[in-house]
Design an enzyme around this catalytic site. Structure first.
Site, PDB file in Angstrom:
ATOM      1  N   LYS A  66       0.820  -1.215   0.000  1.00 44.65           N
ATOM      2  CA  LYS A  66       0.000   0.000   0.000  1.00 44.65           C
ATOM      3  C   LYS A  66       0.857   1.271   0.000  1.00 44.65           C
ATOM      4  O   LYS A  66       0.476   2.269  -0.618  1.00 44.65           O
ATOM      5  CB  LYS A  66      -0.960  -0.007   1.187  1.00 44.65           C
ATOM      6  CG  LYS A  66      -2.008  -1.106   1.078  1.00 44.65           C
ATOM      7  CD  LYS A  66      -2.972  -1.109   2.245  1.00 44.65           C
ATOM      8  CE  LYS A  66      -3.973  -2.240   2.116  1.00 44.65           C
ATOM      9  NZ  LYS A  66      -4.961  -2.251   3.221  1.00 44.65           N
ATOM     10  N   ASP A 101     -10.261   1.592   1.779  1.00 43.84           N
ATOM     11  CA  ASP A 101     -10.420   0.958   3.084  1.00 43.84           C
ATOM     12  C   ASP A 101     -11.218   1.842   4.042  1.00 43.84           C
ATOM     13  O   ASP A 101     -12.028   1.344   4.831  1.00 43.84           O
ATOM     14  CB  ASP A 101      -9.054   0.658   3.709  1.00 43.84           C
ATOM     15  CG  ASP A 101      -8.362  -0.529   3.054  1.00 43.84           C
ATOM     16  OD1 ASP A 101      -9.056  -1.367   2.452  1.00 43.84           O
ATOM     17  OD2 ASP A 101      -7.125  -0.610   3.158  1.00 43.84           O
TER      18      ASP A 101
END
Length: 270
Positions: A66, A101
């Site tokens: 990420k 997310d």
């Protein structure tokens, strides 16, 4: 739309449910897209990305990529900029990065009837904790207690809290002091806390949202007592819905055609 290639990358990756989720959605949407998985570590990410052809539409990224994806993106959405993490890349001449997310946590909690929380405890201080903190702020949290094995790792979360107007207090897992409306656990799957620590967290922790979902129930969820418990499967589902919106429309907020049917098909394969 043209046939495209997409995939989820990470290390490890064999356990990922993303291929099944995306395949179910693309069937409902009538898209001839192929979504696979590939084991890619941080060191090989850049070369792997540069090796993709023009038929590649996008990537989903999980640990440990990420931060690498954040650096690779030419543009980033607000949640990615705040957290320093990108879990979705829309490929093209200019690579666009997104963090779905945060929205996945909010959507999962909303589905469980939780639309606000004034006081929040976050368990863990890793990458997912930053998304949890931004989600907590969006839910109206004024104070957040971060409980971690190593509280010194929460320095970035304290700074992020200052930036978004949330008071963050970092403590060890066995030194939690605040009463919380909501606990967001971002601990690795399979984590088992000492019984006395878990009991103390549950006693004053309010509703539990556990980002882990394999195995389920987690040890923490199994011992949470009478308060409500929300599985991380909801986050997995809803962050993927937002990813598919990006791959389809280039915008995480634009609903998919017949989105209710898409979500139903995705939920059926979880």
């Amino acid at each position: 739309m043209s046939a495209f290639q997409l995939a989820v990358w990470g290390d490890p990756i064999a356990h990922s449910k993303s291929p099944a989720l995306h395949a179910a959605a693309y069937r409902v949407l009538g898209l001839d897209w192929e979504y696979g998985r590939r084991q890619v570590d941080a060191a090989s990410f850049r070369d792997a990305l540069e090796g993709l052809g023009a038929d590649w539409r996008g990537l989903s990224l999980t640990m440990p990529l990420k931060e690498e994806a954040f650096r690779a993106a030419a543009t980033r959405d607000a949640h990615a900029e705040l957290t320093g993490a990108v879990n979705t890349l829309l490929l093209g001449d200019d690579i666009a990065g997104y963090n779905t997310d945060v929205g996945g946590i909010i959507d999962a909690l909303s589905e469980a009837g939780i639309t606000e929380a004034r006081s929040v405890r976050i368990l863990g201080a890793g990458a997912t904790a930053a998304s949890a903190l931004v989600a907590a702020a969006d839910l109206g949290a004024e104070s957040v207690e971060v409980s971690a094995r190593r509280p010194e790792r929460a320095a970035d979360l304290v700074a992020l809290g200052e930036h978004i107007g949330v008071s963050v207090d970092a403590r060890s897992l066995d030194d939690a002091v605040a009463d919380a409306d909501l606990t967001i656990a971002t601990l690795p799957s399979g984590t088992v806390l000492p019984e006395e620590v878990a009991a103390a967290l549950a006693e004053r922790g309010g509703v539990l949202f556990d980002a882990a979902y394999a195995p389920w129930p987690s040890a923490l969820a199994a011992g949470w007592g009478d308060a409500a418990v929300v599985s991380g499967l909801g986050m997995l589902l809803h962050q993927a819905v937002r990813q598919i919106r990006i791959f389809r429309h280039g915008d995480p907020s634009t609903a998919l055609p017949d989105e209710a049917a898409v979500v139903s098909a995705m939920r059926a394969v979880l």
